[in-house]
Design an enzyme around this catalytic site. Structure first.
Site, short mmCIF file in Angstrom:
data_model
loop_
_atom_site.label_atom_id
_atom_site.label_comp_id
_atom_site.label_asym_id
_atom_site.label_seq_id
_atom_site.Cartn_x
_atom_site.Cartn_y
_atom_site.Cartn_z
N ARG A 38 50.47 42.77 40.29
CA ARG A 38 50.67 41.80 39.21
C ARG A 38 52.15 41.63 38.88
NH1 ARG A 38 45.42 42.87 35.20
NH2 ARG A 38 44.08 41.40 36.31
N LYS A 195 24.65 41.36 40.10
CA LYS A 195 23.64 40.74 39.23
C LYS A 195 23.80 39.24 39.09
CE LYS A 195 22.71 44.81 36.39
NZ LYS A 195 22.62 45.32 35.00
N GLY A 352 38.27 40.97 40.92
CA GLY A 352 38.69 42.32 41.30
C GLY A 352 38.00 42.88 42.53
N GLY A 375 38.27 37.56 34.82
CA GLY A 375 37.53 36.68 33.90
C GLY A 375 37.97 35.24 33.98
#
Length: 394
Positions: A38, A195, A352, A375
């Site tokens: 980053r 999921k 990620g 996100g």
């Protein structure tokens, strides 16, 4: 593409104060940064502004201090790693003041302490935004990864200062536009992960945007169950089979082809290198669990990618952290990488687990673009407007 103001639109910055939102929320161990990915992403923006004579004041958060001072969330330990990456001095400022900033030499780079120590940051407090804006002449957002949050340092400042996208943000927006905004068709999306519930909105949006939807990971089991397949003791959200059916029906209406595995790798226990079988999905025993897509399905998926011009990828196809259940992810990632190298495919990936899986496959370097955002990348895949991005519109 929607026009965004970039560093090209600023003009002369010598002697001016640049408030730059960056992502310094890096992994640490024993007070040292363990992965500087980053930090490296911000080199182009910081060096460009610093070399042009701006005083570069970096705004960032670290962890979740929830609006109070907690020493373990200080940004000070990140400063040496950032200085090392930039190859120039970086100073740390616990509390910004006009006097201290006025005393800085042109071209200075300063990290200001964790924005989330102030309760007004996450509340996007207008008073705080106005006060912080007083320390700068213009604002640059170079942190796509936090731009799905309407915080003071991502959205609030844009109401008080001329605002621009930094080079990392600009690259991200261009890549995302090429992947789903205005892509070259045919477009494939690869969506994996454990999921369905975490990616419902992603799947619902993608079926209206892509030509081919490849579903892998544990979520594929829920779709297989929705089609009447007995998935044994595999991870499966049986309460979501009706939702899975609705997504498959929406895909049919949108003429989006959905691909579910027809051969799978199964085992009786989830552990490294247990006894496994490769079977047709209809032959999974009651005491077995599906842990990866089978080789025949992977070969068919590789043929699909060969017909495509664009692929957007989020999530692994199997339990890739545990061999041999990394085989499908590695094989398909290497196919995508080879097609990208040849120039026939634009490949954009994010999240990620995805970054880790593509690095593990040795394919990451050949992808057109890899987003380190989690996100924010998912919300973009859901078709949501990101407040920190919307605020930069020209």
């Amino acid at each position: 593409m929607t026009a965004f103001r970039t560093l090209d639109d600023i003009g002369d910055v010598a002697g001016k104060r640049a408030l730059v939102r960056v992502d310094l929320n890096v992994p640490m161990a024993d007070g040292a940064v363990t992965d500087n990915t980053r930090l490296r992403a911000h080199i182009p923006t910081i060096t460009e502004l610093s070399d042009a004579g701006a005083k570069v004041l970096l705004l960032a958060h670290f962890g979740r201090p929830k609006g109070e001072y907690k020493p373990e969330f200080s940004l000070q330990p990140v400063v040496p790693a950032l200085a090392n990456v930039l190859g120039r001095d970086v100073t740390f400022m616990e509390r910004p003041s006009r006097e201290a900033i006025a005393d800085l030499a042109d071209g200075s780079v300063v990290v200001i302490e964790n924005t989330r120590y102030a309760p007004g940051e996450e509340k996007n407090d207008p008073g705080m935004a106005k006060a912080i804006a007083g320390f700068g002449d213009f604002y640059v957002n170079d942190a796509f990864s936090v731009s799905h949050r309407a915080h003071m340092s991502t959205e609030g400042l844009t109401h008080h200062l001329p605002s621009y996208a930094g080079r990392a943000m600009e690259a991200e927006l261009k890549a995302l536009e090429a992947a789903l905004g205005n892509p070259e068709h045919p477009v494939a999306a690869v969506v994996g992960g454990a999921k369905v519930s975490t990616k419902l909105a992603v799947l619902e949006h993608l079926v209206t945007k892509v030509d081919h939807l490849i579903i892998g990971g544990g979520m594929a089991n829920t779709f297989l169950a929705a089609r009447g397949v007995d998935v044994g003791k595999s991870l499966c959200e049986h309460d979501l089979t009706d939702t899975a059916v609705a997504i498959l029906e929406a895909a049919d209406r949108a003429e989006c082809t959905v691909y579910l595995p027809y051969d799978v790798v199964v085992a009786k226990e989830f552990a490294a290198n247990p006894p496994t079988r490769t079977v047709n999905v209809h032959d999974v025993a009651a005491d077995e669990m599906i842990l990866d897509i089978g080789p025949a399905a992977v070969e068919a998926l590789a043929d699909v990618l060969k017909t495509c011009r664009t692929v957007v990828w989020n999530g692994p196809l199997g339990a890739f952290e545990t061999p041999p259940f990394d085989a499908a992810t590695v094989a398909l990632a290497q196919t995508a990488a080879a097609l990208t190298r040849e120039g026939s495919l634009v490949s954009v990936a994010g999240g990620g687990d995805t970054v880790a899986a593509l690095n593990h496959a040795g394919a990451a370097a050949d992808f057109t673009f890899i987003s380190t955002a989690g996100g924010a990348f998912l919300e973009w895949m859901e078709g949501k407007e990101l407040p920190g991005v919307a605020a930069l519109r020209a």
